[in-house]
Design a protein around this motif. Structure first.
Motif, PDB file in Angstrom:
ATOM      1  N   SER A 409     -39.918  16.633 -12.264  1.00 29.15           N
ATOM      2  CA  SER A 409     -39.021  15.667 -12.916  1.00 29.15           C
ATOM      3  C   SER A 409     -38.640  14.505 -11.998  1.00 29.15           C
ATOM      4  O   SER A 409     -38.191  13.466 -12.474  1.00 29.15           O
ATOM      5  N   GLY A 410     -38.796  14.689 -10.674  1.00 27.50           N
ATOM      6  CA  GLY A 410     -38.460  13.609  -9.736  1.00 27.50           C
ATOM      7  C   GLY A 410     -37.364  13.968  -8.755  1.00 27.50           C
ATOM      8  O   GLY A 410     -36.845  13.117  -8.042  1.00 27.50           O
ATOM      9  N   LYS A 411     -36.997  15.270  -8.688  1.00 24.37           N
ATOM     10  CA  LYS A 411     -35.910  15.712  -7.804  1.00 24.37           C
ATOM     11  C   LYS A 411     -36.233  15.444  -6.332  1.00 24.37           C
ATOM     12  O   LYS A 411     -35.456  14.825  -5.609  1.00 24.37           O
ATOM     13  N   SER A 412     -37.414  15.940  -5.896  1.00 32.45           N
ATOM     14  CA  SER A 412     -37.796  15.767  -4.488  1.00 32.45           C
ATOM     15  C   SER A 412     -38.046  14.300  -4.164  1.00 32.45           C
ATOM     16  O   SER A 412     -37.763  13.844  -3.054  1.00 32.45           O
ATOM     17  N   SER A 413     -38.590  13.537  -5.137  1.00 33.44           N
ATOM     18  CA  SER A 413     -38.822  12.104  -4.924  1.00 33.44           C
ATOM     19  C   SER A 413     -37.502  11.411  -4.614  1.00 33.44           C
ATOM     20  O   SER A 413     -37.425  10.538  -3.743  1.00 33.44           O
ATOM     21  N   ALA A 418     -36.840   9.498  -1.103  1.00 32.50           N
ATOM     22  CA  ALA A 418     -36.119   8.219  -1.136  1.00 32.50           C
ATOM     23  C   ALA A 418     -34.791   8.274  -0.376  1.00 32.50           C
ATOM     24  O   ALA A 418     -34.524   7.435   0.491  1.00 32.50           O
ATOM     25  N   LEU A 419     -33.941   9.263  -0.686  1.00 30.17           N
ATOM     26  CA  LEU A 419     -32.629   9.354  -0.029  1.00 30.17           C
ATOM     27  C   LEU A 419     -32.772   9.501   1.484  1.00 30.17           C
ATOM     28  O   LEU A 419     -32.121   8.791   2.257  1.00 30.17           O
ATOM     29  N   GLY A 424     -31.994   7.452   6.598  1.00 31.51           N
ATOM     30  CA  GLY A 424     -32.568   7.439   7.957  1.00 31.51           C
ATOM     31  C   GLY A 424     -32.737   6.019   8.481  1.00 31.51           C
ATOM     32  O   GLY A 424     -32.408   5.715   9.637  1.00 31.51           O
ATOM     33  N   GLU A 425     -33.243   5.154   7.615  1.00 32.07           N
ATOM     34  CA  GLU A 425     -33.439   3.734   7.975  1.00 32.07           C
ATOM     35  C   GLU A 425     -32.102   3.085   8.316  1.00 32.07           C
ATOM     36  O   GLU A 425     -31.962   2.363   9.303  1.00 32.07           O
ATOM     37  N   SER A 426     -31.087   3.376   7.490  1.00 29.49           N
ATOM     38  CA  SER A 426     -29.760   2.791   7.689  1.00 29.49           C
ATOM     39  C   SER A 426     -29.128   3.258   9.002  1.00 29.49           C
ATOM     40  O   SER A 426     -28.382   2.522   9.646  1.00 29.49           O
ATOM     41  N   LEU A 427     -29.448   4.508   9.400  1.00 28.10           N
ATOM     42  CA  LEU A 427     -28.912   5.055  10.659  1.00 28.10           C
ATOM     43  C   LEU A 427     -29.789   4.707  11.863  1.00 28.10           C
ATOM     44  O   LEU A 427     -29.513   5.116  12.986  1.00 28.10           O
ATOM     45  N   ARG A 454     -32.272   0.392  -2.334  1.00 25.19           N
ATOM     46  CA  ARG A 454     -31.384   0.161  -1.190  1.00 25.19           C
ATOM     47  C   ARG A 454     -30.084   0.918  -1.380  1.00 25.19           C
ATOM     48  O   ARG A 454     -29.717   1.301  -2.497  1.00 25.19           O
ATOM     49  N   ILE A 455     -29.382   1.099  -0.262  1.00 23.43           N
ATOM     50  CA  ILE A 455     -28.042   1.692  -0.303  1.00 23.43           C
ATOM     51  C   ILE A 455     -27.067   0.525  -0.379  1.00 23.43           C
ATOM     52  O   ILE A 455     -27.096  -0.359   0.480  1.00 23.43           O
TER      53      ILE A 455
END
Length: 718
Positions: A409-413, A418-419, A424-427, A454-455
């Motif tokens: 359904s897209g849970k892991s995606s 994505a999350l 990780g990128e933001s940190l 984006r966040i």
């Protein structure tokens, strides 16, 4: 067969046999990628990561280190190239030749000569140190990867390679002639990219078609009808088991064990055998409860055909469905191994020492708490990844969130990909990509999947990201439970502090199986020796010198409370907890392992013997024993795989403790005990693949349970 017999061929093209539509045959495989659909590439940027360096300063990072690299640089001098000019200042033609030529000129080499001295020596025909053969960086990398027996060399050169879609067949794996044939407007490569559910929709009309008088080729219609009918029957067996979201071309190494098991199960149902004993281990692993219902239907079908089924299972809905229960226990490890109950399910109700009984007959007593309220929100916008198309979502901070939904359904995606990437990128955390060890590993590495989004708010609540995944904690028997959790450092110090060790001046290093002074010289402390097999992966066998104990005889003479270091490594976590009763630092690590249900594992159990779920829980235990910090985001994907409900309850208590300490936990799970024990549920769906990728319902468990559109809702509080 369908494309060969009934496909629409271009005018004038000769009819192709079925073999021509398979990438696994010489008749069908694309000549560029040999039917793989991908090609290995090297680029200038990969081969020369820093173009301000000179060749002498090893600008060509891909070339071998030590003498062989020096040899290639000396050959370039003999060929008249300037190896002291920054790489970026060399003419493009020169750079391309050095990196990519297939030529292998043999030239005289004057070792230790400067470029000027080399030129003079060549002019005067002086005798060279030796004759050297040039090989370009690309040739060296590709040849080394394909032929070397050295694990280290293979790993080193793989970092200079990338894998990309084959430019000739566009990743469709077949010859152009085969791809020119169409069926319902698609070539076979395009058809292979459809999911099983999409394929069924596309073939249904053909399967139901009847020849009419105006047909020019009525026999073609009959053939197409028969073949598509057979394909649909096969597809239906798979979609019934919840696999409709898989595409035809999905490679088997990327399937989970549960998906593979259901594929085999579908094959058995189609075989229509009877009088067979089927043994299944956790067939519901990784399944949403609605898919588990379909699984039970398939098992019933096998039973009705006259077969017997023996199923190892933790899922309460599968256990309730069984005709006969064998409950093993009562606990794990040395406290297990008994038949606690053997008979019809109702009889288990009276067996007080069964841990399974409580979860089957009074599940409502297990969860009885008020969900916590979020302390903030992490807002994500425009998430695009696989089947997530421009998703906006608010994730609660300071609570335990479970993301639910059917398989695919897209849970892991959303969560694990994505999350994790965006946070990780933001940190400022760099994404680590493990170097592949073989051609297979490299081929299995996914082509880089694009994540958009984006966040937009809430990162002030997250100072640290911890991803607890199911990747192995090590690839060789050298890595184990004790070394990974850090408890082995304390154990080695204890042995070094014994009077006998002090008298012999043994330090803690003596008790490491990775240090020469204490380990067995034959296996170098591995406890195993690797046996190389032609055409097959290497196998490990216990060392004949130390019988798998890893240490030399002198080291094994040192004992702590009457056990040597090898005997301590052989203790289970549970036994070690009783053995090290006075050692606080060791106890902290052991208690964390017990709390995540791993009391049955041996301290020295090699990483190669651990399942993905065990590896994940070891990582979690390692995290739990650390000094707790707040504002950490913990991300877990299916942490309860392979766990009994009693262990799930224990694990949830630990995760709850992390939240109480001021952290946030977000996990993907199919387990309804986990979902209803959470503070917040986000249900993704409604279906799988293209029919998923949306937020169907979210909120506290009781609120989601009232949703009319969620496939998860009916199973939350049965």
């Amino acid at each position: 067969m369908l494309y060969s017999r009934t496909g629409q061929y271009p005018r004038g093209q000769q009819i192709l046999y079925a073999e021509s539509f398979s990438p696994n045959t010489p008749e069908g495989a694309c000549p560029r990628c040999y039917g793989i659909g991908r090609v290995f590439n090297v680029t200038e940027k990969l081969l020369v990561p820093d173009d301000t360096k000179t060749i002498r300063d090893r600008a060509i990072a891909a070339w071998p280190p030590a003498w062989q690299g020096q040899n290639l640089r000396d050959i370039l001098v003999s060929l008249g190239h300037d190896i002291d000019k920054p790489w970026k200042n060399l003419p493009q033609k020169t750079r391309d030749w050095i990196l990519f030529t297939d030529e292998t000129p043999i030239v005289p080499v004057y070792a230790g000569f400067s470029p000027d001295e080399t030129r003079v020596a060549k002019e005067h025909n002086l005798a060279p140190s030796y004759m050297g053969t040039f090989t370009s960086a690309q040739r060296y990398v590709l040849h080394s990867f394909a032929t070397t027996q050295s694990h280290r060399t293979k790993k080193r050169v793989s970092q200079f390679m990338e894998i990309s879609e084959c430019p000739v067949c566009n990743g469709k794996k077949l010859k152009r002639e085969s791809l020119s044939v169409k069926f319902t407007g698609l070539d076979i490569g395009e058809l292979s990219r459809l999911t099983l559910s999409e394929l069924a929709k596309r073939l249904r009309d053909t399967a139901n078609a009847k020849p009419v008088a105006s047909d020019l080729n009525p026999e073609k219609v009959i053939v197409a009808q028969r073949i598509t009918g057979d394909i649909l029957a096969r597809v239906e067996a798979l979609t019934k088991l919840g696999l409709g979201y898989l595409s035809l071309e999905r490679s088997t190494p990327t399937l989970s064990p549960g998906e593979l098991q259901r594929l085999r199960l579908a094959t058995q149902i189609r075989s229509q055998l009877f009088g067979v004993v089927y043994v299944l281990d956790e067939p519901s692993a990784g399944l949403h409860p609605s898919d588990t219902l379909a699984l039970l239907g398939a098992l019933d079908e096998l039973k009705r055909a006259g077969n017997s089924l023996f199923v190892v299972e933790h899922d309460d809905s599968v256990i309730r469905h069984a005709d006969w229960i064998v409950d093993i226990g009562p606990d794990a490890g040395q406290q297990g191994g008994e038949v606690v109950y053997n008979g019809p399910i109702d009889g288990l109700r009276e067996v007080k020492k069964s841990h399974t009984r409580q979860y089957l007959f009074s599940p409502e007593s297990v969860v009885n708490r008020t969900p916590r309220q979020p302390t903030g929100w992490l807002r994500l916008e425009g998430i695009e990844r696989n089947n997530l198309k421009g998703l906006d979502i608010e994730l609660p901070i300071g609570v335990l969130t479970t993301v639910t939904g059917v398989s695919g359904s897209g849970k892991s995606s959303l969560v694990s990909q994505a999350l994790v990437e965006l946070v990780g990128e933001s940190l400022g955390q760099k994404k680590t990509i493990e170097s592949p060890d073989s051609e297979t590993d490299l081929l299995e590495r996914e082509l880089e999947t694009f994540t958009a989004g984006r966040i937009v708010d809430g990162m002030e609540h997250v100072r640290r990201l911890v991803t607890v995944d199911q990747k192995a904690i090590g690839r060789t028997p050298r890595s184990n439970l004790a070394t990974y959790t850090g408890l082995f450092d304390h154990v080695r110090k204890l042995f070094a502090s014994t009077p006998k060790a002090k008298a012999r001046r043994y330090d803690a290093g003596r008790f490491s199986f990775n240090v020469a002074k204490g380990r067995c010289p034959k296996c170098e402390g591995a406890g195993f020796v690797s046996v190389e097999l032609l055409f097959l992966p290497s196998v490990y066998t216990p060392c004949p010198a130390c019988q798998g104990q890893r240490y030399n005889a002198k080291t094994l003479e040192i004992t702590y409370r009457d056990k040597n270091i090898a005997e301590v490594l052989d203790l289970t976590v549970e036994s070690a907890h009783a053995f090290f009763v006075d050692e606080t630092p060791i106890l902290r690590a052991l208690e964390a392992l017990l709390q995540v249900g791993l009391g049955y594992l041996r301290l020295g159990q090699p990483a190669t013997e651990l399942s993905g779920g065990e590896a994940q829980r070891i990582k979690l235990a390692t995290e739990l024993q650390r000094a707790q910090r707040s504002d950490t985001l913990y991300v877990l994907d299916e942490p309860t795989t392979g766990l009994h409900p009693a262990d799930v309850t224990m694990l949830m208590a630990q995760l709850s403790g992390l939240v109480d300490a001021g952290n946030t936990v977000i996990m993907v799970a199919h387990n309804m005990l986990v979902a209803r024990s959470s503070d917040w549920i986000i249900d993704i769906g409604p279906g799988a693949g293209d029919e998923g990728g949306l937020i169907v319902a979210q909120g506290p468990p009781a609120s989601v349970a009232r949703s009319k559109t969620s496939l998860t809702a009916p199973f939350l509080f049965p």
